[in-house]
Design a protein around this motif. Structure first.
Motif, short mmCIF file in Angstrom:
data_model
loop_
_atom_site.label_atom_id
_atom_site.label_comp_id
_atom_site.label_asym_id
_atom_site.label_seq_id
_atom_site.Cartn_x
_atom_site.Cartn_y
_atom_site.Cartn_z
N PRO A 1 0.84 -1.20 0.00
CA PRO A 1 0.00 0.00 0.00
C PRO A 1 0.87 1.25 0.00
CG PRO A 1 -0.66 -1.51 1.75
CD PRO A 1 0.62 -2.02 1.19
N VAL A 2 0.44 2.24 -0.74
CA VAL A 2 1.11 3.54 -0.76
C VAL A 2 0.05 4.61 -0.51
CG1 VAL A 2 0.97 3.75 -3.28
CG2 VAL A 2 2.64 5.08 -2.04
N TYR A 3 0.38 5.56 0.35
CA TYR A 3 -0.51 6.67 0.66
C TYR A 3 0.22 7.95 0.31
CZ TYR A 3 -2.96 3.08 3.22
OH TYR A 3 -3.62 1.93 3.55
N PHE A 4 -0.47 8.85 -0.37
CA PHE A 4 0.17 10.11 -0.73
C PHE A 4 -0.85 11.23 -0.71
CE2 PHE A 4 -1.17 8.07 -4.63
CZ PHE A 4 -1.64 9.08 -5.44
N SER A 5 -0.33 12.43 -0.58
CA SER A 5 -1.19 13.61 -0.59
C SER A 5 -0.65 14.61 -1.59
CB SER A 5 -1.28 14.24 0.80
OG SER A 5 -0.02 14.66 1.24
N ILE A 6 -1.57 15.27 -2.25
CA ILE A 6 -1.24 16.33 -3.19
C ILE A 6 -1.55 17.64 -2.48
CG2 ILE A 6 -1.69 17.29 -5.48
CD1 ILE A 6 -2.82 14.47 -6.20
N VAL A 7 -0.55 18.49 -2.34
CA VAL A 7 -0.66 19.70 -1.54
C VAL A 7 -0.62 20.93 -2.44
CG1 VAL A 7 0.33 20.96 0.40
CG2 VAL A 7 0.62 18.49 0.26
#
Length: 156
Positions: A116-122
């Motif tokens: 699993p990979v979690y990312f956020s676009i800021v």
């Protein structure tokens, strides 16, 4: 030997405090800022909330992961593909916070393990705040424990 001048010591300490206080009292008073010193260009954040979808930043996650692994961990591990890319949340907090789109996916790595990979676009989170930035965490490969436990801090 007996102290012959105890009163002189007390007087010199009091005189030193008096001189220091006098210098502070005779200094210039504080003035209000003039027009050029006011922060008229710093009116506060103006966020639009226009963030790209999760799929648009997968390339950035792939390249940043490869760079981090090779530079800091001396590893050839890379992400080869993604599955089940989905949005977890968009602006989950108050509207005056920096807009973020939180995403999750399953990443296939060169070691053959899906993770699993979690990312956020800021918004304004790129270099010097000029573009969209990406923060990510691959579960099991957060070696510096920046988002531990199990990348929980990378999610809303």
């Amino acid at each position: 030997m007996r102290d012959l001048f105890p009163a002189l010591k007390k007087f010199s300490l009091a005189a030193a405090f008096g001189v220091a206080f006098g210098l502070l009292a005779l200094g210039q008073t504080a003035q209000a800022a003039n027009f050029l010193e006011l922060n008229f260009w710093l009116s506060g954040p103006r966020y639009d909330g226009n963030l790209p979808p999760c799929e648009a930043k997968l390339g950035a996650v792939t390249s940043q992961f490869a760079e981090k692994e090779s530079t800091f961990w001396n590893s050839t591990l890379q992400i080869t593909g993604y599955d089940r890319v989905h949005e977890i949340a968009f602006r989950p907090w108050q509207s005056d916070n920096t807009p973020r789109r939180y995403c999750g996916a399953i990443a296939m790595l060169t070691d053959g393990k899906p993770r699993p990979v979690y990312f956020s676009i800021v918004e304004d989170g790129g270099f010097a705040g000029f573009s969209h930035g990406v923060e990510f965490c691959v579960v099991g490969l957060d070696r510096n424990w920046a988002y531990n436990p199990a990348c929980k801090a990378a999610r809303p």
